[in-house]
Write an enzyme that holds these catalytic residues in place. Structure first.
Site, PDB file in Angstrom:
ATOM      1  N   CYS A  38      -4.097  -0.865  -4.412  1.00  0.00           N
ATOM      2  CA  CYS A  38      -4.129   0.433  -3.727  1.00  0.00           C
ATOM      3  C   CYS A  38      -3.336   0.422  -2.424  1.00  0.00           C
ATOM      4  CB  CYS A  38      -5.581   0.859  -3.493  1.00  0.00           C
ATOM      5  SG  CYS A  38      -6.536  -0.223  -2.394  1.00  0.00           S
ATOM      6  N   HIS A  90     -10.845   1.242  -0.492  1.00  0.00           N
ATOM      7  CA  HIS A  90      -9.822   1.849  -1.348  1.00  0.00           C
ATOM      8  C   HIS A  90      -9.040   2.892  -0.554  1.00  0.00           C
ATOM      9  CE1 HIS A  90      -7.838   2.905  -5.038  1.00  0.00           C
ATOM     10  NE2 HIS A  90      -8.243   4.150  -4.977  1.00  0.00           N
ATOM     11  N   HIS A 109      -2.968   7.227  -6.666  1.00  0.00           N
ATOM     12  CA  HIS A 109      -3.532   5.952  -6.219  1.00  0.00           C
ATOM     13  C   HIS A 109      -3.467   4.919  -7.337  1.00  0.00           C
ATOM     14  CE1 HIS A 109      -7.886   6.470  -7.946  1.00  0.00           C
ATOM     15  NE2 HIS A 109      -7.039   7.185  -8.637  1.00  0.00           N
TER      16      HIS A 109
END
Length: 228
Positions: free
Chosen positions: A137, A191, A203
């Protein structure tokens, strides 16, 4: 003496008769024993043949089971591949829509970072990867902003502090969205994604997944940052 002799002869004949009966009984018993032994041998041979047939049938069933498992695995692999291809095609359509005007247009750094991130759709998530063929990420967000000359560390914790925190009603394309185990605690951030407009983000989700477009509205949303 004649009488005694006659008695002895009579006893002898009786003994011979008894002996004959005993011999006959012994012969009958031996014959019965032989027959029983032969029956036991035949039963043993039949049982051995049955066990051999059962073992062969078991081996055959195992071969069939292995073949079925192989077919199921092959079918599952084909299904997974088709699902990935369909998802990649869907993501590509989303990327095309984004480029065509689904999300806000412009030439700001955030727009350029968001547009570049959309070109990476379908690439696999790999922990600690930062391109060009796979990303995690923060690796994806780092490379996206790198396209416009903004340097970010490859870690969500420092990316959270890489610029001012932005209220959700003031989000612009390219802003970074952060997610944590506790939505009100930035210290639990795990994240990050890139805002692309209309409540959507691009993402790299997790192991086994690919770079994709998804809604930003998740229960673990912590906040947003605008890199500078």
């Amino acid at each position: 003496m004649s009488a005694e002799r006659a008695l002895i002869l009579s006893q002898l004949r009786d003994s011979q008769a008894v002996a004959g009966i005993l011999r006959a009984q012994a012969a009958d018993a031996y014959a019965a024993q032989q027959e029983a032994s032969e029956r036991a041998e035949r039963a043993k041979a039949a049982a051995e043949r049955a066990v051999a047939r059962q073992r062969e049938q078991t081996r055959g069933l195992r071969r069939e089971l292995h073949e079925l498992e192989h077919r199921v695995d092959a079918a599952r692999s084909r299904a997974d591949r088709l699902a990935r291809e369909r998802e990649a095609a869907r993501q590509a359509r989303l990327a095309g829509l984004g480029a065509a005007g689904l999300v806000a247009k412009g030439s700001s750094g955030g727009d350029l970072a968001a547009n570049w991130a959309l070109t990476q759709l379908g690439k696999p998530y790999v922990w600690a990867a930062a391109g060009p063929s796979s990303y995690d990420c923060s690796g994806l967000t780092m490379r996206a902003w790198e396209q416009v000359g903004v340097r970010l560390d490859h870690w969500t914790g420092t990316q959270w502090t890489a610029g001012p925190h932005i209220p959700y009603d003031q989000l612009r394309r390219g802003d970074l969205l952060f997610f944590g185990y506790e939505s009100d605690d930035p210290g639990t951030i795990h994240h990050v994604g890139i805002y692309v407009g209309d409540g959507m983000m691009v993402h790299a989700p997790q192991t086994g997944d690919v770079v994709r477009v998804a809604s930003m509205w998740r229960p673990d949303l912590v906040g947003a940052t605008r890199p500078a």
